[in-house]
Design a protein around this motif. Structure first.
Motif, PDB file in Angstrom:
ATOM      1  N   LYS B  16       0.799  -1.221   0.000  1.00 34.93           N
ATOM      2  CA  LYS B  16       0.000   0.000   0.000  1.00 34.93           C
ATOM      3  C   LYS B  16       0.842   1.287   0.000  1.00 34.93           C
ATOM      4  O   LYS B  16       0.483   2.249  -0.676  1.00 34.93           O
ATOM      5  N   LEU B  19       2.101   1.738  -3.477  1.00 27.19           N
ATOM      6  CA  LEU B  19       0.987   2.096  -4.377  1.00 27.19           C
ATOM      7  C   LEU B  19       0.572   3.550  -4.175  1.00 27.19           C
ATOM      8  O   LEU B  19       0.279   4.259  -5.125  1.00 27.19           O
ATOM      9  N   TYR B  20       0.553   3.965  -2.925  1.00 30.48           N
ATOM     10  CA  TYR B  20       0.133   5.338  -2.642  1.00 30.48           C
ATOM     11  C   TYR B  20       1.127   6.343  -3.220  1.00 30.48           C
ATOM     12  O   TYR B  20       0.755   7.368  -3.778  1.00 30.48           O
ATOM     13  N   CYS B  23       0.565   6.604  -6.855  1.00 34.07           N
ATOM     14  CA  CYS B  23      -0.590   7.479  -7.150  1.00 34.07           C
ATOM     15  C   CYS B  23      -0.150   8.935  -7.127  1.00 34.07           C
ATOM     16  O   CYS B  23      -0.563   9.727  -7.961  1.00 34.07           O
ATOM     17  N   PHE B  37      -6.221   6.201  -5.602  1.00 36.79           N
ATOM     18  CA  PHE B  37      -5.847   5.073  -4.745  1.00 36.79           C
ATOM     19  C   PHE B  37      -7.071   4.172  -4.510  1.00 36.79           C
ATOM     20  O   PHE B  37      -6.997   2.948  -4.632  1.00 36.79           O
ATOM     21  N   ILE B  40      -8.074   2.263  -7.605  1.00 37.66           N
ATOM     22  CA  ILE B  40      -7.177   1.105  -7.810  1.00 37.66           C
ATOM     23  C   ILE B  40      -7.618  -0.047  -6.903  1.00 37.66           C
ATOM     24  O   ILE B  40      -7.705  -1.195  -7.324  1.00 37.66           O
ATOM     25  N   VAL B  44      -8.590  -3.728  -8.090  1.00 43.75           N
ATOM     26  CA  VAL B  44      -7.849  -4.906  -7.610  1.00 43.75           C
ATOM     27  C   VAL B  44      -8.852  -5.910  -7.036  1.00 43.75           C
ATOM     28  O   VAL B  44      -8.825  -7.096  -7.353  1.00 43.75           O
ATOM     29  N   TYR B  62       0.648  -3.951 -10.014  1.00 37.05           N
ATOM     30  CA  TYR B  62       1.084  -2.652 -10.551  1.00 37.05           C
ATOM     31  C   TYR B  62       0.552  -2.439 -11.970  1.00 37.05           C
ATOM     32  O   TYR B  62       0.414  -1.302 -12.416  1.00 37.05           O
ATOM     33  N   ALA B  65      -2.760  -1.017 -11.279  1.00 41.24           N
ATOM     34  CA  ALA B  65      -2.598   0.376 -10.836  1.00 41.24           C
ATOM     35  C   ALA B  65      -2.317   1.289 -12.031  1.00 41.24           C
ATOM     36  O   ALA B  65      -2.910   2.362 -12.173  1.00 41.24           O
ATOM     37  N   THR B  66      -1.420   0.832 -12.911  1.00 43.72           N
ATOM     38  CA  THR B  66      -1.055   1.631 -14.086  1.00 43.72           C
ATOM     39  C   THR B  66      -2.252   1.804 -15.012  1.00 43.72           C
ATOM     40  O   THR B  66      -2.526   2.919 -15.480  1.00 43.72           O
ATOM     41  N   THR B  68      -5.403   1.634 -14.275  1.00 46.86           N
ATOM     42  CA  THR B  68      -6.398   2.513 -13.644  1.00 46.86           C
ATOM     43  C   THR B  68      -5.970   3.966 -13.803  1.00 46.86           C
ATOM     44  O   THR B  68      -6.785   4.831 -14.123  1.00 46.86           O
ATOM     45  N   ALA B  69      -4.681   4.221 -13.611  1.00 45.83           N
ATOM     46  CA  ALA B  69      -4.178   5.596 -13.762  1.00 45.83           C
ATOM     47  C   ALA B  69      -4.332   6.082 -15.208  1.00 45.83           C
ATOM     48  O   ALA B  69      -4.641   7.247 -15.443  1.00 45.83           O
TER      49      ALA B  69
END
Lengths: 204, 171
Positions: B16, B19-20, B23, B37, B40, B44, B62, B65-66, B68-69
């Motif tokens: 986390k 990940l934060y 972000c 965040f 994501i 997940v 990741y 995460a990518t 989603t971004a």
């Protein structure tokens, strides 16, 4: 400070500050919220097929009372239109649940762009077909229903004309307004994603 | 696969913080970081059962995460504001010596310069450089983003040059 290692050290120096409580939510709260969210979407997912089944059952059950070929064909055209739209919309859904986030970035962007373009295509190409099938189907069905009533030819014509215009005009303006909103909202996103895609793929 | 909740909690507790920070690099706007965040986390959670084991679980995480971004759009038109860690406010309570405090404030300023510079890069460059700053290898970045390892090297070099110039102008 102008080399990558210095940037990395600086960036990773945030570690302690973040662990001290910068995060927006506790793990246990997050799982509870996610479970509640999942429950809510599951309920929504469950309700649309039920509505679909009821509509099919009601329309098909009317064949027991009305079984002229025009009525049956008309109702089948309406059901075909509805099912065609449901299938097309489902295939191009952009909700996060329908998107495969497991892909690598480049494939992910390509698929998202494909979905967005498919969604526009549904409106421009398939929505008119949907409207024609729906209006045509209802009109055809009425050809069997209206003779059962004591109506003059003019009244019958007025009903068919009113139905066609009354449904056709809202469809026409509805499609136009949807496309306008869609382009305003989605065009910047498409342009950004296309730029990213071309930047990622420029080595191929 | 173990129970979904357990897998999710293990993943979260191990990743986390990282990940934060990602972000922060991806978005660079306060307020929006929390939104990204949480988005994501939702993705997940929704995709955890689709994990096919073709990549490492962390690479998969990741990647989500990518992606989603990449899709993330600003919720409102509120003015961009580079994230402040708020360290300067609490620093006097945490650092005993004047020197330590000065050092920390200096580091904080440099970090803000770096965040401002990252914030001015193109979205795709922000994503790649943030992964680099987090210490991901070229191979890992290539697996997340989906471009060849060689090309990642070329891209990182270009982004690094852009970033250095931007940091200097903010310095």
């Amino acid at each position: 400070m102008d080399n990558l290692e210095a940037f990395k050290d600086l960036w990773q120096s945030q570690e302690q500050e973040i662990s001290k409580g910068d995060l927006p939510i506790e793990d246990s709260d997050l799982v509870t919220q996610l479970k509640a969210f999942q429950k809510k979407t599951a309920k929504e997912d469950f309700s649309s097929p039920i509505v679909g089944i009821i509509v099919h059952a009601v329309l098909l059950s009317t064949f027991y009372f009305l079984h002229g070929w025009k009525y049956i064909t008309g109702i089948l055209m309406v059901l075909l239109a509805v099912n065609m739209m449901i299938a097309l919309i489902k295939r191009s859904q952009l909700s996060t649940k329908e998107i495969d986030f497991n892909q690598q970035g480049t494939d992910f962007i390509t698929n998202i762009l494909h979905k967005i373009k498919a969604r526009r295509k549904i409106t421009t190409q398939y929505m008119p077909i949907y409207a024609i099938l729906l209006i045509g189907g209802i009109n055809l069905g009425y050809l069997d229903i209206l003779p059962l009533m004591d109506l003059t030819k003019v009244q019958v014509l007025l009903i068919h004309g009113g139905l066609t215009i009354g449904m056709g005009i809202p469809f026409y303006f509805g499609i136009k307004s949807y496309l306008k909103k869609f382009d305003e909202k989605v065009k910047p996103m498409v342009e950004e994603l296309e730029a990213i895609e071309s930047s990622f793929r420029s080595d191929e | 696969m173990q129970n979904k909740e357990q897998v999710f909690q293990n993943l979260l507790s191990e990743n986390k913080d990282r990940l934060y920070r990602l972000c922060k690099g991806f978005i660079g706007h306060s307020g929006e970081v929390d939104d990204l965040f949480q988005e994501i986390m939702i993705n997940v959670w929704n995709n955890i059962e689709k994990f096919r084991g073709e990549a490492k679980m962390s690479t998969w995480l990741y990647r989500i995460a990518t992606n989603t971004a990449l899709l993330y759009r600003k919720r409102s038109n509120k003015r961009s504001q580079v994230l402040q860690t708020g360290l300067a406010n609490s620093a006097s309570q945490q650092y005993a010596s004047e020197n330590q405090l000065q050092q920390k404030i200096e580091q904080e300023n440099q970090l803000n310069q770096l965040l401002k510079a990252i914030n001015q890069l193109e979205k795709q460059d922000r994503i790649i450089i943030t992964l680099v700053l987090e210490g991901f290898s070229y191979q890992e970045i290539a697996e997340v983003v989906g471009i060849s390892v060689n090309y990642i090297g070329v891209k990182i070099n270009r982004i690094k040059n852009k970033l250095s110039k931007k940091v200097k102008t903010h310095g």
